[in-house]
Design a protein around this motif. Sequence first.
Motif, PDB file in Angstrom:
ATOM      1  N   THR A 137       0.834  -1.209   0.000  1.00 57.24           N
ATOM      2  CA  THR A 137       0.000   0.000   0.000  1.00 57.24           C
ATOM      3  C   THR A 137       0.864   1.252   0.000  1.00 57.24           C
ATOM      4  OG1 THR A 137      -1.802  -1.118   1.173  1.00 57.24           O
ATOM      5  CG2 THR A 137      -1.736   1.282   1.311  1.00 57.24           C
ATOM      6  N   LYS A 138       1.896   1.270   0.845  1.00 58.02           N
ATOM      7  CA  LYS A 138       2.785   2.436   0.926  1.00 58.02           C
ATOM      8  C   LYS A 138       3.513   2.654  -0.396  1.00 58.02           C
ATOM      9  CE  LYS A 138       4.868   5.495   3.742  1.00 58.02           C
ATOM     10  NZ  LYS A 138       5.926   6.075   2.915  1.00 58.02           N
ATOM     11  N   ALA A 139       3.930   1.575  -1.050  1.00 60.56           N
ATOM     12  CA  ALA A 139       4.627   1.702  -2.332  1.00 60.56           C
ATOM     13  C   ALA A 139       3.714   2.310  -3.391  1.00 60.56           C
ATOM     14  CB  ALA A 139       5.132   0.332  -2.786  1.00 60.56           C
ATOM     15  N   ARG A 140       2.448   1.894  -3.414  1.00 54.93           N
ATOM     16  CA  ARG A 140       1.493   2.456  -4.377  1.00 54.93           C
ATOM     17  C   ARG A 140       1.279   3.943  -4.121  1.00 54.93           C
ATOM     18  NH1 ARG A 140      -3.886  -0.786  -4.105  1.00 54.93           N
ATOM     19  NH2 ARG A 140      -4.347   0.436  -5.994  1.00 54.93           N
ATOM     20  N   ILE A 141       1.160   4.308  -2.842  1.00 55.89           N
ATOM     21  CA  ILE A 141       0.950   5.719  -2.490  1.00 55.89           C
ATOM     22  C   ILE A 141       2.169   6.555  -2.865  1.00 55.89           C
ATOM     23  CG2 ILE A 141       0.702   7.300  -0.535  1.00 55.89           C
ATOM     24  CD1 ILE A 141      -1.044   5.119   0.792  1.00 55.89           C
ATOM     25  N   ASP A 142       3.357   6.065  -2.531  1.00 60.30           N
ATOM     26  CA  ASP A 142       4.585   6.818  -2.831  1.00 60.30           C
ATOM     27  C   ASP A 142       4.773   6.999  -4.330  1.00 60.30           C
ATOM     28  OD1 ASP A 142       5.103   7.036  -0.163  1.00 60.30           O
ATOM     29  OD2 ASP A 142       6.601   5.434  -0.096  1.00 60.30           O
ATOM     30  N   GLU A 143       4.432   5.968  -5.099  1.00 58.51           N
ATOM     31  CA  GLU A 143       4.570   6.069  -6.553  1.00 58.51           C
ATOM     32  C   GLU A 143       3.662   7.169  -7.098  1.00 58.51           C
ATOM     33  OE1 GLU A 143       4.881   2.932 -10.175  1.00 58.51           O
ATOM     34  OE2 GLU A 143       3.003   2.859  -9.050  1.00 58.51           O
ATOM     35  N   LEU A 144       2.437   7.228  -6.607  1.00 53.55           N
ATOM     36  CA  LEU A 144       1.511   8.269  -7.054  1.00 53.55           C
ATOM     37  C   LEU A 144       1.967   9.649  -6.581  1.00 53.55           C
ATOM     38  CD1 LEU A 144      -1.915   6.485  -6.439  1.00 53.55           C
ATOM     39  CD2 LEU A 144      -0.989   7.193  -8.651  1.00 53.55           C
ATOM     40  N   ARG A 145       2.449   9.738  -5.350  1.00 52.70           N
ATOM     41  CA  ARG A 145       2.858  11.040  -4.822  1.00 52.70           C
ATOM     42  C   ARG A 145       4.031  11.618  -5.607  1.00 52.70           C
ATOM     43  NH1 ARG A 145       0.833  13.091  -0.609  1.00 52.70           N
ATOM     44  NH2 ARG A 145       0.226  11.138   0.381  1.00 52.70           N
ATOM     45  N   ASN A 146       4.882  10.756  -6.121  1.00 52.30           N
ATOM     46  CA  ASN A 146       6.009  11.230  -6.926  1.00 52.30           C
ATOM     47  C   ASN A 146       5.571  11.795  -8.277  1.00 52.30           C
ATOM     48  OD1 ASN A 146       8.242  10.779  -5.221  1.00 52.30           O
ATOM     49  ND2 ASN A 146       8.242   8.603  -5.698  1.00 52.30           N
ATOM     50  N   LEU A 147       4.306  11.572  -8.632  1.00 53.40           N
ATOM     51  CA  LEU A 147       3.790  12.101  -9.896  1.00 53.40           C
ATOM     52  C   LEU A 147       3.209  13.501  -9.744  1.00 53.40           C
ATOM     53  CD1 LEU A 147       1.972   8.907 -11.273  1.00 53.40           C
ATOM     54  CD2 LEU A 147       4.257   9.736 -11.844  1.00 53.40           C
ATOM     55  N   LEU A 148       3.093  13.991  -8.508  1.00 54.03           N
ATOM     56  CA  LEU A 148       2.559  15.334  -8.282  1.00 54.03           C
ATOM     57  C   LEU A 148       3.520  16.375  -8.844  1.00 54.03           C
ATOM     58  CD1 LEU A 148       1.330  14.904  -4.593  1.00 54.03           C
ATOM     59  CD2 LEU A 148      -0.079  14.908  -6.655  1.00 54.03           C
ATOM     60  N   THR A 149       2.979  17.334  -9.579  1.00 53.20           N
ATOM     61  CA  THR A 149       3.830  18.328 -10.242  1.00 53.20           C
ATOM     62  C   THR A 149       3.465  19.765  -9.912  1.00 53.20           C
ATOM     63  OG1 THR A 149       2.380  18.413 -12.177  1.00 53.20           O
ATOM     64  CG2 THR A 149       4.175  16.785 -12.207  1.00 53.20           C
ATOM     65  N   GLY A 150       2.319  19.986  -9.298  1.00 50.00           N
ATOM     66  CA  GLY A 150       1.873  21.352  -9.072  1.00 50.00           C
ATOM     67  C   GLY A 150       0.752  21.762 -10.008  1.00 50.00           C
ATOM     68  N   ASN A 151       0.452  20.913 -10.998  1.00 43.53           N
ATOM     69  CA  ASN A 151      -0.694  21.163 -11.869  1.00 43.53           C
ATOM     70  C   ASN A 151      -1.965  20.841 -11.087  1.00 43.53           C
ATOM     71  OD1 ASN A 151      -2.897  20.302 -13.771  1.00 43.53           O
ATOM     72  ND2 ASN A 151      -1.390  20.970 -15.286  1.00 43.53           N
ATOM     73  N   GLU A 152      -2.767  21.854 -10.816  1.00 42.47           N
ATOM     74  CA  GLU A 152      -3.884  21.720  -9.881  1.00 42.47           C
ATOM     75  C   GLU A 152      -4.871  20.635 -10.290  1.00 42.47           C
ATOM     76  OE1 GLU A 152      -7.326  24.541  -7.818  1.00 42.47           O
ATOM     77  OE2 GLU A 152      -5.665  25.437  -8.954  1.00 42.47           O
ATOM     78  N   ILE A 153      -5.260  20.604 -11.551  1.00 45.92           N
ATOM     79  CA  ILE A 153      -6.258  19.629 -12.004  1.00 45.92           C
ATOM     80  C   ILE A 153      -5.691  18.216 -11.955  1.00 45.92           C
ATOM     81  CG2 ILE A 153      -7.660  18.889 -13.964  1.00 45.92           C
ATOM     82  CD1 ILE A 153      -7.843  21.809 -14.820  1.00 45.92           C
ATOM     83  N   ARG A 154      -4.489  18.052 -12.491  1.00 45.16           N
ATOM     84  CA  ARG A 154      -3.863  16.729 -12.518  1.00 45.16           C
ATOM     85  C   ARG A 154      -3.577  16.232 -11.104  1.00 45.16           C
ATOM     86  NH1 ARG A 154       1.432  14.648 -12.954  1.00 45.16           N
ATOM     87  NH2 ARG A 154       1.595  12.786 -14.276  1.00 45.16           N
ATOM     88  N   ASP A 155      -3.041  17.109 -10.254  1.00 48.92           N
ATOM     89  CA  ASP A 155      -2.720  16.712  -8.882  1.00 48.92           C
ATOM     90  C   ASP A 155      -3.970  16.336  -8.103  1.00 48.92           C
ATOM     91  OD1 ASP A 155      -0.132  17.193  -9.498  1.00 48.92           O
ATOM     92  OD2 ASP A 155       0.169  18.863  -8.105  1.00 48.92           O
ATOM     93  N   SER A 156      -5.076  17.015  -8.386  1.00 49.90           N
ATOM     94  CA  SER A 156      -6.329  16.702  -7.698  1.00 49.90           C
ATOM     95  C   SER A 156      -6.767  15.266  -7.981  1.00 49.90           C
ATOM     96  CB  SER A 156      -7.417  17.685  -8.130  1.00 49.90           C
ATOM     97  OG  SER A 156      -8.658  17.344  -7.554  1.00 49.90           O
ATOM     98  N   LEU A 157      -6.630  14.841  -9.228  1.00 50.56           N
ATOM     99  CA  LEU A 157      -7.000  13.468  -9.592  1.00 50.56           C
ATOM    100  C   LEU A 157      -6.075  12.451  -8.928  1.00 50.56           C
ATOM    101  CD1 LEU A 157      -7.713  13.997 -13.408  1.00 50.56           C
ATOM    102  CD2 LEU A 157      -9.392  13.719 -11.567  1.00 50.56           C
ATOM    103  N   ILE A 158      -4.778  12.784  -8.884  1.00 52.49           N
ATOM    104  CA  ILE A 158      -3.812  11.880  -8.251  1.00 52.49           C
ATOM    105  C   ILE A 158      -4.096  11.760  -6.755  1.00 52.49           C
ATOM    106  CG2 ILE A 158      -1.377  11.578  -7.656  1.00 52.49           C
ATOM    107  CD1 ILE A 158      -0.677  12.873 -10.335  1.00 52.49           C
TER     108      ILE A 158
END
Length: 677
Positions: A491-512
């Motif tokens: 579970t932690k690995a899945r969460i960390d993988e998604l969190r590393n995809l956050l870029t500051g793009n509000e719409i995209r980050d909201s979905l992540i």
Amino acid sequence: MICGLIRGDAVAVPLENIECTAEVSGDFGIYTLVQKYRNESGAPIDVRYIFPIPVGGSVISISAKSGEDVIASEIIQKKHAHNMLNTKADNLLLSHRGSIIETHIGVVAPDAEITVSVKYFCPTDSTDQGFRIVIPVVIAPRYASHGSQMAIESVFDRKNYRASLNVVYRGNGIIGVNSPSHEINAEVDSYGARVSLAEDSITDRDIVIDIAIRGKNSPAMYYTDTIACYSFTPKINIYNHEQGEYIFLIDTSRSMGEERLNRVKNAVLICICTLKKGDLFNIIAFADTHKLFSKIPMPMTDESLSEAKSWLDSLTVSAAEGRSELLRPVISACERSRGTVLLFTDGMAKSNTDILLHVQNHGGIVFHTFCLGSGADGECLERLAFASGGRATLIFEDENTEREIIKVFNRIIVPAVKNAAVTFDVPSLNIIPKFIKRIHAGERFFVTAKFTDTPPRELAVKGEFMGEKCVMKAVFESPCQAGEELLYHFTKARIDELRNLLTGNEIRDSLIKKQIASISESGGLLTEETALVTFRGGKDKQRVVDAAVLLSASAHYNKNTQIHSEGKSKKTKQDGVFKTIMTQHADGSFTKPKISPFLHTAHILHSICTECEKADLFVWHLRKSVSYILDTIERSESAVIPEDVIAALGAWHQTFGANDEISQKVEALLFLYGKNI
């Protein structure tokens, strides 16, 4: 910040006993702390519970009991918890994050016993010999940092509570179990180890357990019915050398302080001395503004090395206060290089989102980030490194800064496997990570995967090495069955993988973040996107008590804490070696007045190889010296090589000899001079 059970007037409720249990599988584990308090105030008190989440950890649950009063908890998404709380709590829920968990317990009767149980998931620390487990039994003023477990010894008034311990470690090849903090009992068998305290003991420090593993870098596998975690160290030819280009970004802001800045300057100079002919380098210093050593990257020569030494010596701590301006230096580095950037900082930078976006839009440049101390913005630096295919390194206050930086740089300068993909010979539902931008030499590599059936015992990594396609295979001959800790790790690995995809793009980050919240809730791990809702009445959930969220710990550093770490910043013999290495010339030689550079270089080589405990830190510097000695011998008209030179080459070969061209030349010389190899 005072942690534990706290009264409304900010006074700590006395802790009488703590029971620690843990189930650990190699690199990760789940921990349960059962703490017993007593209300000795003589009157009813309203209490809250505050817990510093161990570094890298995630809370699973909190429960409490006092008499017939029982409180249980459940992790739910914030948007759902929002509807359960009043307006004041809603504001708290939406405005805090970090590494402190706080929840309201309620009113406790006079002389009543209160039992609080905390369950959390946490990775273990990797050491040179194996793993280090740290269990926080000190519930007192403390600071939880970012990036690695650490043990803390706190200075506070009351230390007469008792602690008990029951740790189950699952893993093969254990050759030793020790504790630098407590007397322990350890039972070791082929399946792992069980560790307890020698007796229930009064404790004033966290429990630290070191587990030494035979063949620590050998492939390791932990599995359940359909999930497995694989770890191994890929074999990479470290003696291949490509022309490299390196830019060193040094934070000179006021918070760095003179001592820390000087250590970073020393480390950077030692790293530059590692470079070979054909390599390029540059240095950028930044605080509220930035300045460059050179407008263009400089080739590695004696002249550029001497100029770099003088320029570094001139750097001083900036008088300006506030966050460092890092965006412009990053842009400058990206404009002037297509190689590797090493960033050293101890604080929070402005424009973190813009920095991340700029790096992502300039592919080909690799950022390796160094978080110097617990005040650094570890999350931003981790994302910056991940986005570019680099690595993030945390260096604690008491660790030897030069040593830690050099250890990482020794791996960075070796060609890496690029654009790698992980594959199995059976169908998989999820592989984390599926793709890896770079795999560095000596770097342990982790893969977690879920399958439709029994996990396989073999995997392959396909990538590029020095411009050619390569395939690395790993076979896991002795897998270990894990417990529920592996499920939380997945579970932690899945969460960390998604969190590393956050870029500051509000719409995209909201979905992540919605995906993270869903995984966090279903997997039972508290994150910034979820809340730990407590219910009075246990499983019946008769009434919502509170919604605990993650609070920032960065403002609560307590000077009465000491961080236990292996490398202290006090001066050691190694500092003398650092000073010597910083005098090395571009061709690998060392000079001293009235002594031949050839003989003096041999003397330095022999001294470091035979007297320095951490000679491997200088493996590339020594290799340059050996090359210089061999080149000098080839150019010499003399048929006799001094005995001191042969002795130096022998000492080097015994420590660092390998199956490469330089080692073979040294081996041939030693054979000609009748030296046993």
